[in-house]
Scaffold this motif. Structure first.
Motif, PDB file in Angstrom:
ATOM      1  N   VAL A  17       0.829  -1.195   0.000  1.00  0.00           N
ATOM      2  CA  VAL A  17       0.000   0.000   0.000  1.00  0.00           C
ATOM      3  C   VAL A  17       0.870   1.254   0.000  1.00  0.00           C
ATOM      4  CG1 VAL A  17      -1.743   1.284   1.293  1.00  0.00           C
ATOM      5  CG2 VAL A  17      -1.866  -1.196   1.169  1.00  0.00           C
ATOM      6  N   TRP A  18       1.949   1.249   0.786  1.00  0.00           N
ATOM      7  CA  TRP A  18       2.843   2.394   0.883  1.00  0.00           C
ATOM      8  C   TRP A  18       4.143   2.080   0.168  1.00  0.00           C
ATOM      9  CZ3 TRP A  18       0.321   0.563   5.290  1.00  0.00           C
ATOM     10  CH2 TRP A  18      -0.684   1.405   5.778  1.00  0.00           C
ATOM     11  N   THR A  19       4.749   3.119  -0.394  1.00  0.00           N
ATOM     12  CA  THR A  19       6.074   2.932  -0.983  1.00  0.00           C
ATOM     13  C   THR A  19       7.093   2.989   0.144  1.00  0.00           C
ATOM     14  OG1 THR A  19       6.246   5.307  -1.387  1.00  0.00           O
ATOM     15  CG2 THR A  19       5.418   3.946  -3.197  1.00  0.00           C
ATOM     16  N   LEU A  20       8.031   2.082   0.140  1.00  0.00           N
ATOM     17  CA  LEU A  20       9.027   2.020   1.193  1.00  0.00           C
ATOM     18  C   LEU A  20      10.128   3.041   0.930  1.00  0.00           C
ATOM     19  CD1 LEU A  20       9.286  -1.853   1.505  1.00  0.00           C
ATOM     20  CD2 LEU A  20       7.926  -0.288   2.872  1.00  0.00           C
ATOM     21  N   ARG A  21      10.592   3.667   2.006  1.00  0.00           N
ATOM     22  CA  ARG A  21      11.663   4.659   1.879  1.00  0.00           C
ATOM     23  C   ARG A  21      13.019   3.989   1.899  1.00  0.00           C
ATOM     24  NH1 ARG A  21      10.032   9.200   6.228  1.00  0.00           N
ATOM     25  NH2 ARG A  21       8.930   7.532   7.220  1.00  0.00           N
ATOM     26  N   LYS A  22      13.958   4.578   1.204  1.00  0.00           N
ATOM     27  CA  LYS A  22      15.349   4.109   1.228  1.00  0.00           C
ATOM     28  C   LYS A  22      16.106   4.725   2.397  1.00  0.00           C
ATOM     29  CE  LYS A  22      14.861   1.984  -2.695  1.00  0.00           C
ATOM     30  NZ  LYS A  22      14.314   0.686  -2.658  1.00  0.00           N
ATOM     31  N   SER A  23      15.714   5.944   2.772  1.00  0.00           N
ATOM     32  CA  SER A  23      16.365   6.650   3.883  1.00  0.00           C
ATOM     33  C   SER A  23      15.331   7.568   4.540  1.00  0.00           C
ATOM     34  CB  SER A  23      17.556   7.459   3.376  1.00  0.00           C
ATOM     35  OG  SER A  23      17.106   8.446   2.462  1.00  0.00           O
ATOM     36  N   PRO A  24      15.613   8.051   5.741  1.00  0.00           N
ATOM     37  CA  PRO A  24      14.647   8.947   6.398  1.00  0.00           C
ATOM     38  C   PRO A  24      14.577  10.295   5.683  1.00  0.00           C
ATOM     39  CG  PRO A  24      16.621   8.702   7.734  1.00  0.00           C
ATOM     40  CD  PRO A  24      16.753   7.749   6.589  1.00  0.00           C
ATOM     41  N   PRO A  25      13.533  11.071   5.928  1.00  0.00           N
ATOM     42  CA  PRO A  25      13.439  12.408   5.333  1.00  0.00           C
ATOM     43  C   PRO A  25      14.625  13.265   5.775  1.00  0.00           C
ATOM     44  CG  PRO A  25      11.377  11.803   6.373  1.00  0.00           C
ATOM     45  CD  PRO A  25      12.350  10.742   6.709  1.00  0.00           C
ATOM     46  N   PRO A  26      15.010  14.247   4.976  1.00  0.00           N
ATOM     47  CA  PRO A  26      16.211  15.022   5.301  1.00  0.00           C
ATOM     48  C   PRO A  26      16.117  15.788   6.620  1.00  0.00           C
ATOM     49  CG  PRO A  26      15.101  15.931   3.377  1.00  0.00           C
ATOM     50  CD  PRO A  26      14.412  14.675   3.719  1.00  0.00           C
TER      51      PRO A  26
END
Length: 105
Positions: free
Chosen positions: A84-93
Motif C-alpha cells: 500500500v505504501w512505498t518504502l523509503r530508502k532513507s529517512p526524510p532530510p
C-alpha cells in the motif's frame, strides 16, 4: 534431508481442519462476500487436510507434493499484491526537527 531428518507438513493437520471449518462458517462467508463479492472457496483447505492425513498414514510422495504445491500457491497469492505504501530508502532530510504542531496554518 540432511542428517536423517524427515519431511514434515508445513502446518499441523488440525490447522488445515480448523481453517476449513472457519472458511465454511457463516460469519466468514458473510464477510468474504461483503469484501470480495463472492463466497469463499474452501475446497483447498479440505484438500490440504486430506493430503496431510494421507501423508500421516502412508508418508506418500503424492500427498507431500500436493501439500508443498498448495502452500507455495498460497504464499504466491499473498505476494502478488503490491504494498500500500512505498518504502523509503532513507529517512526524510529533516527528520530530527520538531514538528510544527503549535504553529497556526
Amino acid at each position: 534431508m540432511a542428517g536423517g531428518e524427515t519431511w514434515r507438513p508445513p502446518r499441523l493437520c488440525e490447522d488445515y481442519w480448523w481453517e476449513w471449518k472457519h472458511c465454511r462458517g457463516l460469519r466468514h462467508a458473510f464477510h468474504h462476500y461483503y469484501a470480495h463479492g463472492e463466497l469463499p472457496a474452501c475446497g483447498r483447505w479440505r484438500d490440504d487436510y486430506e493430503a496431510c492425513r494421507a501423508w500421516e498414514r502412508g508418508r506418500g510422495a503424492a500427498a507431500q507434493e500436493a501439500l508443498c504445491k498448495s502452500e507455495r500457491a498460497r504464499v504466491m497469492e499473498k505476494q502478488k499484491y503490491a504494498p500500500v505504501w512505498t518504502l523509503r530508502k532513507s529517512p526524510p532530510p529533516e527528520w530530527y526537527l520538531p514538528l510544527d504542531q503549535d504553529k497556526p496554518n
